[in-house]
Structure formats: structure tokens, C-alpha cells
Design an enzyme around this catalytic site. Structure first.
Site, PDB file in Angstrom:
ATOM      1  N   HIS A  67       0.823  -1.217   0.000  1.00 41.79           N
ATOM      2  CA  HIS A  67       0.000   0.000   0.000  1.00 41.79           C
ATOM      3  C   HIS A  67       0.851   1.259   0.000  1.00 41.79           C
ATOM      4  O   HIS A  67       0.422   2.310  -0.482  1.00 41.79           O
ATOM      5  CB  HIS A  67      -0.936   0.012   1.214  1.00 41.79           C
ATOM      6  CG  HIS A  67      -1.844  -1.150   1.283  1.00 41.79           C
ATOM      7  ND1 HIS A  67      -1.730  -2.122   2.255  1.00 41.79           N
ATOM      8  CD2 HIS A  67      -2.872  -1.530   0.480  1.00 41.79           C
ATOM      9  CE1 HIS A  67      -2.654  -3.041   2.053  1.00 41.79           C
ATOM     10  NE2 HIS A  67      -3.359  -2.717   0.995  1.00 41.79           N
ATOM     11  N   GLY A 115      -9.310  -5.360   0.051  1.00 41.21           N
ATOM     12  CA  GLY A 115      -9.502  -4.101  -0.663  1.00 41.21           C
ATOM     13  C   GLY A 115      -8.887  -4.187  -2.051  1.00 41.21           C
ATOM     14  O   GLY A 115      -8.423  -5.246  -2.482  1.00 41.21           O
ATOM     15  N   PHE A 117      -6.139  -3.752  -3.673  1.00 40.23           N
ATOM     16  CA  PHE A 117      -4.896  -4.413  -4.082  1.00 40.23           C
ATOM     17  C   PHE A 117      -4.926  -5.927  -3.881  1.00 40.23           C
ATOM     18  O   PHE A 117      -4.253  -6.665  -4.595  1.00 40.23           O
ATOM     19  CB  PHE A 117      -3.695  -3.763  -3.395  1.00 40.23           C
ATOM     20  CG  PHE A 117      -3.574  -2.325  -3.801  1.00 40.23           C
ATOM     21  CD1 PHE A 117      -3.167  -1.987  -5.075  1.00 40.23           C
ATOM     22  CD2 PHE A 117      -3.963  -1.316  -2.930  1.00 40.23           C
ATOM     23  CE1 PHE A 117      -3.121  -0.668  -5.479  1.00 40.23           C
ATOM     24  CE2 PHE A 117      -3.917   0.008  -3.334  1.00 40.23           C
ATOM     25  CZ  PHE A 117      -3.494   0.331  -4.608  1.00 40.23           C
ATOM     26  N   GLY A 118      -5.735  -6.375  -2.946  1.00 39.75           N
ATOM     27  CA  GLY A 118      -5.930  -7.815  -2.791  1.00 39.75           C
ATOM     28  C   GLY A 118      -6.514  -8.371  -4.075  1.00 39.75           C
ATOM     29  O   GLY A 118      -6.117  -9.436  -4.575  1.00 39.75           O
TER      30      GLY A 118
END
Lengths: 320, 320
Positions: A67, A115, A117-118
Site C-alpha cells: 500500500h 480491498g 490491491f488484494g
């Protein structure tokens, strides 16, 4: 009248066992001894944290390495001044009864992610495995992977082995498994998921000494936690009684080995994750890993003199 | 790159059933329809909230009426723009087995309080009852009254009837009782404990329209909650799975009658609490109740057309 300015600290998640060192530094007065008065806040949506630190709305925030790259790629001037929790095993977690054995088995399944990026990671893993984009469904579940599996909203979810997998196993009473992202993507480590202390460069420029004192108190909290793991858990539960459950106790014990004993940002990890974020298309080759972190605000080495936690020690705790 | 500015909202407590209208407004897209992107944060120490809103570190915060007076007395330019939860029965909560029957029985007992002003209230009640200052012990327990009683750290604690008393009864499986502050102090209502939406006047001056839109979306969330109480609880638990327990379900049902159906600041309540805070020595006669709140940012009346919740309705829910 003059009010004491507060240091606002935003956690990356609800207060949980891997935040213990911070609550020890708070409860045992280490922050106070450094002249700091932190207000510790929790997020109700982990995806909010990057915006809040990126927009300099909080002083210090916890967020993962991936992140941090994404924040800088977005134009946020955030920098990591230390590591709380490093290389927690991260991957696709599920009940063995789901029938999933290898990543190819996600075909036709509902995959939960925390979220943005997962989801990017899942899509990337699918591409590597030659699985069509429409062959599986993705569901955003935020902090609630275990709940989503138990309520049959997803078949598997991205999470941390020492947290969500332990939780799922305990809540379901069934056998679970994890397909580690580092193995699936050939990364060699799960450092992309290491949890860091982020500050905004604008804040840092005006508060260098406060950040230095914060990290010093935090390291004392970390060392106290690792030297007194059982007492630390009791003190944590006194502050956050919701954590006084057998499930959270098991999560705490499982998390102990992943605490960073010196809080240092590891150059190698940043480089690895820098390359990974480029592969994921989150950053490009112009992104310098060195711009994302600094160890200049950590105490001198004498502080970090703890022996590594070994398996024996953990199993003794588990047996206790 | 331009990032969407976030609206930071700090809860007065961990996310719990009486915050349902906010989570409905969030989940059902009411905030989004108003062009708002709130980041909802929880506090780990309720006493931090006044400083954070008073120092304009968050945009909107929830706090009780008595704290609003105290904040202004401290020089913080905070103002209430609406009411979330009004007149919850507040008082000294304990197990009947503690032997406490009337307030005089606190002699020799350990009394828990949440923060600074809870303690001031206890000391004032003791003075009214002619109980010597050193005849009982006070213990700061923050959000953890029930836990402190169950772990024998206190004998009784200040809390809300529809929250901590329900929790204590459920956790202990024993009979509980409450000595209401409004009765002990002859206040006529527990409005000092009503939970409000606070903003800093500096923020308000620059964000009048955003605050107006926030309150409009919140009122829609409130009305949706009261029209769909069971669905609302399910949606809340989907967002905050820790609340999916029988205890929190009972707390939710007990809290329903105290939701403000129109979010309005009630002038009468402000005047009463203004006098009470003077009696408590928190404010003096120069403090104007009118300076503490405004209803100018609430939607026009047509919004508030719900019938009051009656007991029948609640008992049906409880039976369900």
C-alpha cells in the site's frame, strides 16, 4: 488556555493482537515518558487508511508495504519510518471442505479480498495460472473474511495465516489450508504484507523529533511485549476486553514470531516488493524503493538485543 | 493526480449498535449520493475524542452533551450540529449480588467511571448524598465497565442502561440494577448523556454544505434503520461481524427507542445540561447553551415523519 497537542495514530485494522506493542507502549507509559500523548484510532475500513495518511489527516498510520508503494504511485507523499510486523504468511485461505486444493481450483468459486490491491493480486495469480478472468468471482469483504466464509458469501479469501486462518479454523472447528502468495507468485517472501509505520512527508518535516520519540517508545513496547508475552496479552485484554477470547489468544501466539524486533525497514524487502508492484502494474520502473522508507528515526542498535523467538518457546506458550 | 478529499468521522466508542444509522447511510450509499466519502474511525479511548475534534483533527465526531459544554469551557470551539441518540438512561450499574441497593451503599465500594466527567458526576452525587470523598474508591475503566465488574476490579460502574446494563446482565447471567443519575441528581432527564454530532467551528465555517449533506444522509440512514430495524441489524453485522452476537442483538433492540428520529438538538435539554454543568463546576454562568449547538444544518421537517417506537413493537422484536 493551551491544550496538549495529541499525536493521532490510526491502526490498519480493528485493534488486535498484532498491535500489542503499541498498547504496551501506551499502557506502560513509554509514550508519556517521551512527552507524547497519542490518540489511538481504529479504522472501520482498511482501504480508508491510505487516503487519510496520504492527505495528512492523521499523524502516523499503519499500512502494508504494497500500500505504501501504491500510495506513492497515487501521488501521496507517504514514507515508512519503521516496521511493526514483518512477512506474515499471506495467501488464499479456505476450509479444506471447500474442495480447493490448488490455485486452479478457484474456477467457479467466490474469492474474497480485503480491498483494491488484494483483488489485483488475485487477478495476477489467476493470469499466471492461466485462469480466465470470468472463470471465478471476486467479492470485497474488508476485514471480515472468516465471517464471509462462515456465512457462505465466499468460498475462500485472501488473508494472513497467523490471523484469518487461525480465526477460520477456530470459528469453524474444521481443517483449513492456505495457498501462500509468495509461493504462487515466486516472491520468496510475504514482505509485501509487512505492516509499517507510515507518516506523511509534510508531517515528518515538521515533527522529526516527535517521530523519533514515537519510534523509541514503540520499540520499548515491542521489547516489553516479547520479553513478557503472557503479561502483555493480559494487559492488552484489559484495554480491549473483546480480545479476551481463546480465538484471539491463539491469534496472538501465532502472531508473536512476526513482530519486528528492531522495527527496521529491510532494504531487501522493499526492493522485492518494488519489483512485485511493477509486475502488478501498480508502479513503474521510475519508482525508487529508497523513496518509500527511512530508518533514520529508529533508535540506535543497543535497543535491539532480543534473541529471536524460537519454535520451542511458542509451543510452550501454546501448551500453557 | 487529484485525490478525493475524505470526510473523517470519529465515533465516540467502538462501533456498536447505536451507530447503526451511520453504517446504514454508508452501506446504502446515502453519503455517496450526497457526494461524500466518509472514513469512519473508532476511538480506543473515549476521552481522546474531545481533544481530536477540539483541535480540529477530525471533521465530525460523536460525543455526549456534557462533553460539549466541557470542551467549550476548555476553549475548544466545538458545536453540535445534530443528535444521534437522546436521553439514554444513565447511571450506576451493578449486579444485585453486589449488595448495592441505594446510592448510600457505595461506601466501601469500588466505583468504575469511563472518563474525567463520569468521575465528577460520581463525586457530585456523593456530595449530595453526604458521603465522604474517601468513603469509596473510584476506578477509571474507559469502555470496559462490564469486563471490570466481571473481573472484580470494580463493584459498580457508570454506564448506559440500554448498553452496559444489558451487557452486564447477559455476560453475568445474573440480575442487575441501575441507579439513574437523573433521579439521583434531580435532573428530570439523562440528556447530559445524549450523543451528538460535533464539528469544530473552523471546519464548519469552510464546510457548511458538506455538513448539511452529511446530516441529510445521516437522517436517511436513521429513518431507514427505524423502518427496517431487523434488516438494519443484519447489514450492521455484515459490516462489523463482531456485533453478530446475542448480547449485541439485545443491546441493539434496547437502544432503538433512544435514536433521535429527527436528529434535532433540543433547546430544553441544552438548558438543563447547561445548569447541571454549572452545578458540577464544569462551566460557569457565562456559558450560553445556545453557543453549543445549531440545527441550521438539518434537513427540513418533511424528512422527520416517523411514528414514535412504542413498547409493543420493541417487545415483539425481543420475542422474535
Amino acid at each position: 488556555m493551551i491544550a496538549t497537542p495529541r499525536l493521532s495514530l490510526l491502526l490498519n485494522w480493528y485493534a488486535n493482537p498484532y498491535h500489542t506493542p503499541l498498547f504496551m507502549a501506551h499502557h506502560l507509559g513509554f509514550f508519556k515518558e517521551e512527552g507524547l500523548s497519542p490518540a489511538i484510532m481504529e479504522t472501520t475500513d482498511p482501504s480508508d487508511v491510505t487516503d487519510l495518511i496520504g492527505q495528512n489527516r492523521v499523524d502516523i498510520a499503519l499500512k502494508a508495504m504494497i500500500h505504501t508503494y501504491a500510495a506513492r504511485a497515487k501521488g501521496y507523499q507517504v514514507v515508512s519510518v519503521g516496521t511493526l510486523f514483518h512477512e506474515p504468511p499471506t495467501g488464499l485461505i479456505f476450509l479444506k471442505s471447500s474442495g480447493i486444493k490448488e490455485f486452479e481450483d478457484i474456477r467457479g468459486k467466490r474469492i474474497g479480498y480485503i480491498g483494491h490491491f488484494g483483488r489485483i493480486i488475485i487477478d495476477d495469480l489467476a493470469r499466471r495460472a492461466g485462469i480466465r478472468h470470468d472463470a471465478f468471482e471476486t467479492v470485497r469483504v474488508g476485514m471480515n473474511m472468516t465471517d464471509a466464509i462462515m456465512n457462505n458469501r465466499i468460498d475462500a479469501g485472501m488473508g494472513i495465516g497467523c490471523f484469518q486462518q487461525v480465526e477460520l479454523e477456530q470459528v469453524s472447528g474444521q481443517e483449513t489450508d492456505i495457498l501462500r502468495v509468495d509461493e504462487l507468485a515466486g516472491l520468496g517472501c510475504c514482505c509485501f504484507c509487512s505492516i509499517l509505520f507510515l507518516v506523511n512527508e509534510v508531517y515528518l518535516a515538521n515533527n522529526q523529533d516527535a517521530v523519533r520519540r514515537f519510534m523509541r517508545a514503540t520499540l520499548r513496547g515491542m521489547q516489553w511485549t516479547l520479553e513478557n508475552p503472557e503479561k502483555a496479552y493480559d494487559l492488552l485484554c484489559e484495554q480491549i476486553p473483546n480480545l479476551r477470547t481463546e480465538i484471539f489468544r491463539k491469534i496472538y501466539i501465532s502472531c508473536l514470531p512476526y513482530f519486528s524486533r528492531d522495527l527496521i525497514n529491510v532494504d531487501r524487502d522493499w526492493e522485492k516488493v518494488g519489483l512485485y508492484t511493477q509486475q502488478l502494474g501498480i508502479t513503474n520502473e521510475h519508482m525508487s524503493s529508497r523513496s518509500c522508507f527511512t530508518n533514520d528515526y529508529l533508535p540506535e542498535r543497543p535497543y535491539a538485543t532480543l534473541p529471536p523467538l524460537d519454535g520451542t518457546y511458542i509451543s510452550e506458550l501454546q501448551a500453557s
